[in-house]
Write a protein that holds these residues in place. Structure first.
Motif, PDB file in Angstrom:
ATOM      1  N   UNK A 238       0.841  -1.203   0.000  1.00  8.46           N
ATOM      2  CA  UNK A 238       0.000   0.000   0.000  1.00  8.46           C
ATOM      3  C   UNK A 238       0.872   1.246   0.000  1.00  8.46           C
ATOM      4  N   UNK A 239       1.898   1.246   0.852  1.00  5.78           N
ATOM      5  CA  UNK A 239       2.811   2.388   0.876  1.00  5.78           C
ATOM      6  C   UNK A 239       3.489   2.611  -0.459  1.00  5.78           C
ATOM      7  N   UNK A 240       3.882   1.539  -1.139  1.00  5.80           N
ATOM      8  CA  UNK A 240       4.522   1.671  -2.451  1.00  5.80           C
ATOM      9  C   UNK A 240       3.549   2.250  -3.471  1.00  5.80           C
ATOM     10  N   UNK A 241       2.299   1.795  -3.445  1.00  8.80           N
ATOM     11  CA  UNK A 241       1.300   2.311  -4.384  1.00  8.80           C
ATOM     12  C   UNK A 241       1.019   3.791  -4.106  1.00  8.80           C
ATOM     13  N   UNK A 242       1.004   4.170  -2.861  1.00  6.73           N
ATOM     14  CA  UNK A 242       0.769   5.572  -2.529  1.00  6.73           C
ATOM     15  C   UNK A 242       1.879   6.464  -3.088  1.00  6.73           C
ATOM     16  N   UNK A 243       3.110   6.003  -3.035  1.00 11.88           N
ATOM     17  CA  UNK A 243       4.213   6.767  -3.630  1.00 11.88           C
ATOM     18  C   UNK A 243       4.070   6.830  -5.151  1.00 11.88           C
ATOM     19  N   UNK A 244       3.675   5.711  -5.752  1.00 13.62           N
ATOM     20  CA  UNK A 244       3.443   5.685  -7.207  1.00 13.62           C
ATOM     21  C   UNK A 244       2.317   6.638  -7.589  1.00 13.62           C
ATOM     22  N   UNK A 245       1.238   6.634  -6.791  1.00 18.12           N
ATOM     23  CA  UNK A 245       0.104   7.506  -7.100  1.00 18.12           C
ATOM     24  C   UNK A 245       0.504   8.976  -7.014  1.00 18.12           C
ATOM     25  N   UNK A 246       1.282   9.318  -6.003  1.00 18.07           N
ATOM     26  CA  UNK A 246       1.727  10.707  -5.878  1.00 18.07           C
ATOM     27  C   UNK A 246       2.606  11.106  -7.059  1.00 18.07           C
TER      28      UNK A 246
END
Length: 356
Positions: free
Chosen positions: A182-190
């Motif tokens: 989830x943390x990795x996806x949040x960085x990708x989304x940003x």
């Protein structure tokens, strides 16, 4: 939460007949010769909304049940791996229903044209007890994150849900991997300028999350995974007591606000904590039996309370059960087990957003 097996046969057909829908399954129809249809982008979800769960294997047309029930927003159950050890997800773990525009894309586009949206949900009871919840199944955090990102980009969704229960609640490594992904996806989304939010759907007691559910949130805090909503399942208590399902949902949600402050949201205001709360009921008679029954009148009272409390989202399990064809039946897949008009619960829950 339970879902129908893919070969549910007569149960699924009976549910479709009750709801006035026709077989065959939508995913199969879309996959045979249909021209790919672009999926419309999503509008932001409302601040307060109702998104009942629907078992994608139990209905033939998601857009049709959304319209007929009056449920503009739907939570789609469930995405899981086809086998333990896999790092890819399919709908209901069926490779014939992959994450692709040809699978449910037309229905999602139609729902958006009507002003609604969908929330794909990973996990569920079946996946959580067979090692096919992707974070339990796959040991590569990056591959888990890529699977999440693929769902986001394929369906242009703005929220992913994780239904974590049963064995998955005791898989500490899987819990950590999920939160890291989830943390990795949040960085990708940003980085890619996308709006992506995450919700956890977790079992509850009438006094809030059990220690196993709290451990999921503690891990999220430790891994820096931002969780927008914690959605508690206020049913299947299995404690031998007779419950007022509306009142017990109120006490559970109230306790959750304290638990959120102690784990993932220590600095939020009280109003923001309530916005972070989600509640999912099981309509009618749940899996335990008549001692845990939510009636239509109780549902209306619960929705009114949720509106006053400022809860962010509400839902129920499940849309295909919202009919009164089997009064007295415990935990049925295709009906609620109470005497009710078809879509009575859907229409009660749908008033939640309109009141706010």
């Amino acid at each position: 939460m339970k879902r129908l097996p893919l070969a549910a046969g007569t149960v699924a057909v009976a549910a479709l007949a009750i709801l006035g829908l026709a077989a065959p399954a939508q995913a199969a129809t879309a996959a045979h010769g249909a021209r790919p249809v672009p999926i419309l982008p999503a509008l932001p979800l409302p601040t307060h909304f109702s998104a009942p769960y629907v078992d994608v294997t139990a209905v033939s047309d998601l857009a049709a049940v959304s319209k007929q029930s009056g449920s503009k927003d739907l939570t789609l159950a469930f995405l899981q791996t086809p086998s333990a050890g896999s790092c890819t997800v399919d709908w209901a773990g069926d490779p014939a229903a992959p994450v692709a525009a040809s699978t449910y894309g037309v229905a999602i586009g139609t729902i958006r044209l009507r002003g609604g949206d969908v929330i794909p949900s990973f996990g569920g009871y079946s996946a959580d007890t067979t090692g096919t919840e992707i974070a339990d199944s796959c040991t590569d955090v990056h591959k888990i994150a890529l699977a999440y990102e693929n769902v986001v980009t394929t369906y242009k969704v703005q929220r992913l849900d994780f239904d974590i229960e049963a064995d998955s609640l005791n898989d500490a490594a899987g819990i950590q991997r999920r939160n890291q992904a989830i943390g990795e996806v949040e960085k990708w989304a940003a980085k890619t300028h996308r709006r992506v939010a995450f919700s956890y759907t977790l079992p509850s007691t009438p006094q809030g999350l059990a220690p196993s559910g709290l451990a999921v949130l503690q891990s999220a805090a430790a891994e820096g995974a931002a969780i927008t909503t914690v959605n508690i399942m206020t049913f299947d208590y299995y404690d031998g007591l007779t419950h007022d399902m509306a009142k017990d949902a109120e006490t559970a949600a109230t306790a959750l606000t304290t638990q959120l402050r102690a784990t993932i949201s220590p600095r939020l205001s009280n109003r923001a904590l309530w916005q972070q709360v989600g509640v999912t009921q099981m309509i009618g008679v749940d899996d335990y039996g008549p001692a845990e029954t939510l009636t239509v009148s109780q549902a209306k009272a619960f929705v009114a309370w949720a509106r006053g409390a400022g809860i962010g989202s509400i839902a129920f399990w499940a849309l295909e059960r919202d009919n009164g064809s089997c009064p007295g039946t415990t935990g049925a897949n295709a009906c609620s087990g109470v005497d009710q008009p078809t879509w009575a619960f859907s229409r009660a829950f749908a008033t939640f957003a309109r009141w706010l």
